[in-house]
Design a protein around this motif. Sequence first.
Motif, mmCIF file in Angstrom:
data_model
loop_
_atom_site.group_PDB
_atom_site.id
_atom_site.type_symbol
_atom_site.label_atom_id
_atom_site.label_comp_id
_atom_site.label_asym_id
_atom_site.label_seq_id
_atom_site.Cartn_x
_atom_site.Cartn_y
_atom_site.Cartn_z
ATOM 1 N N ASP A 113 0.849 -1.186 0.000
ATOM 2 C CA ASP A 113 0.000 0.000 0.000
ATOM 3 C C ASP A 113 0.887 1.239 0.000
ATOM 4 O O ASP A 113 2.047 1.188 0.371
ATOM 5 N N HIS A 119 -7.113 1.144 3.147
ATOM 6 C CA HIS A 119 -7.149 0.079 4.142
ATOM 7 C C HIS A 119 -7.999 -1.112 3.689
ATOM 8 O O HIS A 119 -8.763 -1.009 2.737
ATOM 9 N N GLY A 120 -7.857 -2.205 4.410
ATOM 10 C CA GLY A 120 -8.675 -3.389 4.184
ATOM 11 C C GLY A 120 -7.906 -4.524 3.554
ATOM 12 O O GLY A 120 -6.702 -4.437 3.298
ATOM 13 N N SER A 121 -8.611 -5.615 3.296
ATOM 14 C CA SER A 121 -8.013 -6.780 2.643
ATOM 15 C C SER A 121 -7.820 -6.474 1.170
ATOM 16 O O SER A 121 -8.775 -6.103 0.483
ATOM 17 N N MET A 122 -6.595 -6.618 0.695
ATOM 18 C CA MET A 122 -6.284 -6.324 -0.703
ATOM 19 C C MET A 122 -5.726 -7.566 -1.384
ATOM 20 O O MET A 122 -5.055 -8.382 -0.759
ATOM 21 N N THR A 123 -6.009 -7.674 -2.658
ATOM 22 C CA THR A 123 -5.527 -8.795 -3.456
ATOM 23 C C THR A 123 -5.054 -8.272 -4.797
ATOM 24 O O THR A 123 -5.687 -7.408 -5.392
ATOM 25 N N SER A 136 -2.542 -11.849 -1.495
ATOM 26 C CA SER A 136 -3.397 -11.030 -0.641
ATOM 27 C C SER A 136 -2.629 -10.507 0.563
ATOM 28 O O SER A 136 -1.656 -11.111 1.008
ATOM 29 N N PHE A 137 -3.107 -9.389 1.081
ATOM 30 C CA PHE A 137 -2.561 -8.829 2.306
ATOM 31 C C PHE A 137 -3.607 -7.912 2.923
ATOM 32 O O PHE A 137 -4.553 -7.508 2.267
ATOM 33 N N VAL A 138 -3.442 -7.617 4.195
ATOM 34 C CA VAL A 138 -4.342 -6.694 4.878
ATOM 35 C C VAL A 138 -3.601 -5.379 5.064
ATOM 36 O O VAL A 138 -2.551 -5.334 5.692
ATOM 37 N N SER A 139 -4.166 -4.323 4.499
ATOM 38 C CA SER A 139 -3.538 -3.011 4.574
ATOM 39 C C SER A 139 -4.102 -2.223 5.746
ATOM 40 O O SER A 139 -5.317 -2.144 5.930
ATOM 41 N N GLN A 140 -3.205 -1.638 6.512
ATOM 42 C CA GLN A 140 -3.595 -0.704 7.561
ATOM 43 C C GLN A 140 -3.533 0.738 7.042
ATOM 44 O O GLN A 140 -3.815 1.676 7.774
ATOM 45 N N HIS A 169 -11.513 -0.201 -3.218
ATOM 46 C CA HIS A 169 -11.048 0.255 -1.917
ATOM 47 C C HIS A 169 -11.200 1.760 -1.814
ATOM 48 O O HIS A 169 -11.144 2.476 -2.812
#
Length: 193
Positions: A113, A119-123, A136-140, A169
């Motif tokens: 990011d 933010h949120g789950s990103m793919t 995938s990853f979870v962005s803060q 997003h």
Amino acid sequence: MHGSKAQILPAWKVRTSDKRNLVKNGGFEVGPHVFKNFSREVLVLPLKQDKYSPIPGWMVQFMKPAKYIDSKHFLVPWGNAAVELIGGRETGIAQIVRTVPTQFYNLTFTIGDANNDCHGSMTVQAFAGKASTEVSFVSQGNGWFKTASLEFQADKTRTTVAFYNPFNHTKIYGFGHVCGPVIDDVSLVHVRK
């Protein structure tokens, strides 16, 4: 290999400056001009709206633009620039690369990011010819990245390398501001077996 899991690599092992890299402008270092005190990013229109991409080697696909970002205003995983996929399923970037049928290749890329409150789950879905993977990853929303790879066997003399963002997003404090995962440091090298 469709739907296979990508191998996660340390970022220091992959660099687009590798002379074996078959991808042009894999670090997105050459692209549209970003004005110092005026703009923070540049929207790059899809191929259907603009036949000439301002990011040499790359074309924006589908209906919505991608965002060209610089390291002065955003977290860029490597170098001075990257591309943020902001249009969900309607945004992707691609490049056609020369390959040798039956030969093996390794596609590596960095995702993350931009430290812009996205933010949120990103793919990110990565494609190389018929092979594909999802990372995938979870962005803060505060800046983070990882490097992944996909090994595949070419079946044609030209292979399309593409990256897509399957989800929409928005920023944490600005639901009207679209954002998405960042792509950088794309490399495609021949693998001897």
